[in-house]
Scaffold this motif. Structure first.
Motif, short mmCIF file in Angstrom:
data_model
loop_
_atom_site.label_atom_id
_atom_site.label_comp_id
_atom_site.label_asym_id
_atom_site.label_seq_id
_atom_site.Cartn_x
_atom_site.Cartn_y
_atom_site.Cartn_z
N THR A 115 0.80 -1.22 0.00
CA THR A 115 0.00 0.00 0.00
C THR A 115 0.84 1.27 0.00
O THR A 115 0.31 2.37 -0.14
CB THR A 115 -0.95 0.02 1.21
N SER A 116 2.14 1.14 0.17
CA SER A 116 3.05 2.29 0.04
C SER A 116 4.40 1.80 -0.43
O SER A 116 4.71 0.61 -0.35
CB SER A 116 3.18 3.04 1.37
N VAL A 117 5.21 2.74 -0.93
CA VAL A 117 6.52 2.37 -1.48
C VAL A 117 7.54 3.44 -1.13
O VAL A 117 7.25 4.63 -1.15
CB VAL A 117 6.44 2.20 -3.02
N CYS A 118 8.74 3.00 -0.78
CA CYS A 118 9.89 3.88 -0.59
C CYS A 118 10.74 3.76 -1.86
O CYS A 118 11.34 2.72 -2.11
CB CYS A 118 10.71 3.47 0.63
N GLU A 119 10.76 4.83 -2.64
CA GLU A 119 11.45 4.81 -3.93
C GLU A 119 12.86 5.36 -3.78
O GLU A 119 13.07 6.56 -3.60
CB GLU A 119 10.67 5.61 -4.97
N PHE A 120 13.85 4.47 -3.85
CA PHE A 120 15.27 4.76 -3.70
C PHE A 120 15.75 5.19 -5.09
O PHE A 120 16.17 4.37 -5.90
CB PHE A 120 15.96 3.49 -3.22
N HIS A 121 15.70 6.49 -5.35
CA HIS A 121 15.74 7.03 -6.71
C HIS A 121 17.10 7.64 -7.04
O HIS A 121 17.44 8.72 -6.56
CB HIS A 121 14.63 8.08 -6.84
N TYR A 122 17.90 6.91 -7.84
CA TYR A 122 19.23 7.44 -8.17
C TYR A 122 19.43 7.76 -9.64
O TYR A 122 20.52 8.15 -10.06
CB TYR A 122 20.32 6.49 -7.68
N LEU A 123 18.42 7.63 -10.47
CA LEU A 123 18.54 7.97 -11.89
C LEU A 123 18.11 9.43 -12.05
O LEU A 123 16.93 9.73 -12.20
CB LEU A 123 17.64 7.04 -12.70
N HIS A 124 19.08 10.35 -12.02
CA HIS A 124 18.77 11.78 -11.94
C HIS A 124 18.86 12.53 -13.26
O HIS A 124 18.07 13.44 -13.52
CB HIS A 124 19.72 12.48 -10.95
#
Length: 458
Positions: A115-124
């Motif tokens: 129901t939720s997500v932590c998006e570890f976002h390194y494509l900048h």
């Protein structure tokens, strides 16, 4: 405005309860959780209710790689050879493809009980490493994807500066990831009002100790907490034995020990993987209040190794689950793989059951929900007043579940069903996101866009 639902069986933080009335406000926060009561006009679910599971570690774009790296390209394949293939894939992605992949992934997550997500976002940045005209373009694409799907998101822009311990310069495959500390803090300041407007949480992810030098780590964490003192911090750590050896060569310390000695690690932090720790590191990390982010399907896929969960729990450690590279997108299957990994490691059964919760499926879900909510930085710690109305309805007519009592239904969902087929509906903040059979209303169009994006990349 108050919304409500009634369930004959519901899994509360204290365990299974009967005849439970849930009510929530216009913000999607639970205002009433009353067991042993009557429906009082509330609609009744067809099956038991369980809390929704936070997915505490995601690299969304990697979903389009799933199944494409399962061949031996070197004499001995490893995480590091997989990483080279991932770099090649990441170099080709456009913002439109990132959004299409993430939208479909988030719909898959909802259909599978997240129901939720932590998006570890390194494509900048763009393919050659040049920032986009709008420096937040790819972050905004992920926020739009989450909003379209209807999943709650904790966005974690990644700080990535070096390719190894001691300040080794980044390599060509990492050029889309690289940011200065000042650039990261400016990005966070840009994203904060956008996240607030969407009901998203904003945190930051120093990628790893090998990718963020000590001074940058200190300055970035301090800068983040000046923007939001409660913001979560996630970091990859001790995933591979080669990383442990390199950290020892650089500093004389193992990675988790070094981090605990040099950073303000507390309950805001999530230590992703933390697979290879000493007894002292297990004890000290658990005492810090940080959450261990375990990703069973990815850790198996990449050959990382097995986390010692009984040791962590023995020290009172909190933990949650992530699907990471998305070789598997299924909340029930991650629970299954977590338990099976411990069984293989210790040659026992029902390893993660507890005295309070002897049924392993129930015990692990409640722990993963609590730890995942903490790592997400949001009130989603289960079906309790003040928490978000994030929950799943089990399909009581599914062959694997039919005729069973509610606790046994959930156990069969985890250990004996086709996973998502045993869910009937998923709700986020009091809004029903998937329909009968846990089918998302945007499934067909999102699936088509995903297939088109993947086909163009492959």
């Amino acid at each position: 405005m108050t919304n409500q639902i009634f369930a004959k069986d519901a899994l509360l933080p204290t365990g299974w309860a009967n005849n439970v009335l849930l009510q929530w406000n216009s913000l999607g926060e639970l205002t009433t959780v009353t067991p042993n009561t009557e429906p009082n006009g509330a609609p009744t679910t067809a099956g038991p209710i369980t809390p929704g599971l936070p997915n505490l570690h995601s690299h969304a774009f990697q979903r389009a790689m799933a199944g494409l790296t399962e061949f031996r390209g070197a004499a001995q394949d490893s995480f590091w050879s997989w990483r080279n293939l991932m770099y090649q894939f990441a170099a080709r992605l456009s913002p439109e493809q990132v959004e299409a992949i993430a939208t479909w992934l988030y719909i898959e997550m909802l259909e599978a009980g997240y129901t939720s997500v932590c998006e570890f976002h390194y494509l900048h940045h763009s393919a050659d490493g040049t920032p986009y005209a709008d420096d937040a373009e790819l972050s905004k694409a992920l926020l739009r994807a989450a909003k379209t799907a209807g999943i709650a998101i904790t966005l974690l822009p990644v700080l990535y500066q070096t390719s190894g311990f001691g300040g080794t310069p980044p390599n060509e495959g990492q050029r889309r990831f690289i940011r200065s500390t000042d650039s990261m803090l400016r990005l966070l300041e840009t994203l904060k009002p956008l996240c607030d407007a969407q009901g998203a949480r904003l945190g930051m992810a120093p990628h790893s100790l090998r990718a963020v030098p000590p001074d940058s780590l200190r300055e970035a964490v301090a800068g983040l907490h000046a923007i939001d003192a409660s913001a979560p911090v996630h970091i990859h750590i001790a995933e591979q034995t080669a990383e442990v050896d390199a950290c020892l060569a650089w500093s004389g310390q193992r990675p988790v020990a070094w981090l605990l000695d040099h950073a303000p690690v507390d309950a805001r932090w999530c230590l992703v993987h933390a697979t290879h720790m000493s007894e002292s590191e297990y004890q000290r990390a658990a005492a810090s209040g940080a959450v261990a982010g375990i990703c069973p399907s990815t850790e198996a896929n990449l050959g990382d190794g097995l986390f010692d969960m009984p040791r962590w729990l023995g020290h009172g450690g909190a933990w949650g689950l992530g699907s990471d590279s998305h070789a598997c997108v299924n909340a029930a299957e991650e629970l299954l793989l977590l338990e099976y990994g411990q069984r293989l490691q210790f040659r026992q059964r029902n390893v993660l059951a507890s005295a309070q919760q002897p049924q392993v499926a129930t015990a692990t879900l409640l722990q993963a929900v609590a730890g995942g909510a903490q790592a997400s930085g949001r009130n989603a710690q289960g079906l309790a007043v003040g928490q978000r109305a994030d929950f799943c309805v089990l399909d009581a007519q599914h062959l694997a579940l039919r005729g069973l009592a509610a606790p046994a239904m959930f156990s069969a969902h985890v250990f004996g069903s086709h996973r998502t087929s045993a869910l009937d509906a998923v709700w986020v903040a009091g809004q029903q996101r998937t329909g009968s059979g846990s089918q998302h209303p945007l499934r067909a169009q999102a699936q088509a866009a995903f297939i088109a994006a993947r086909s163009a990349l492959v």
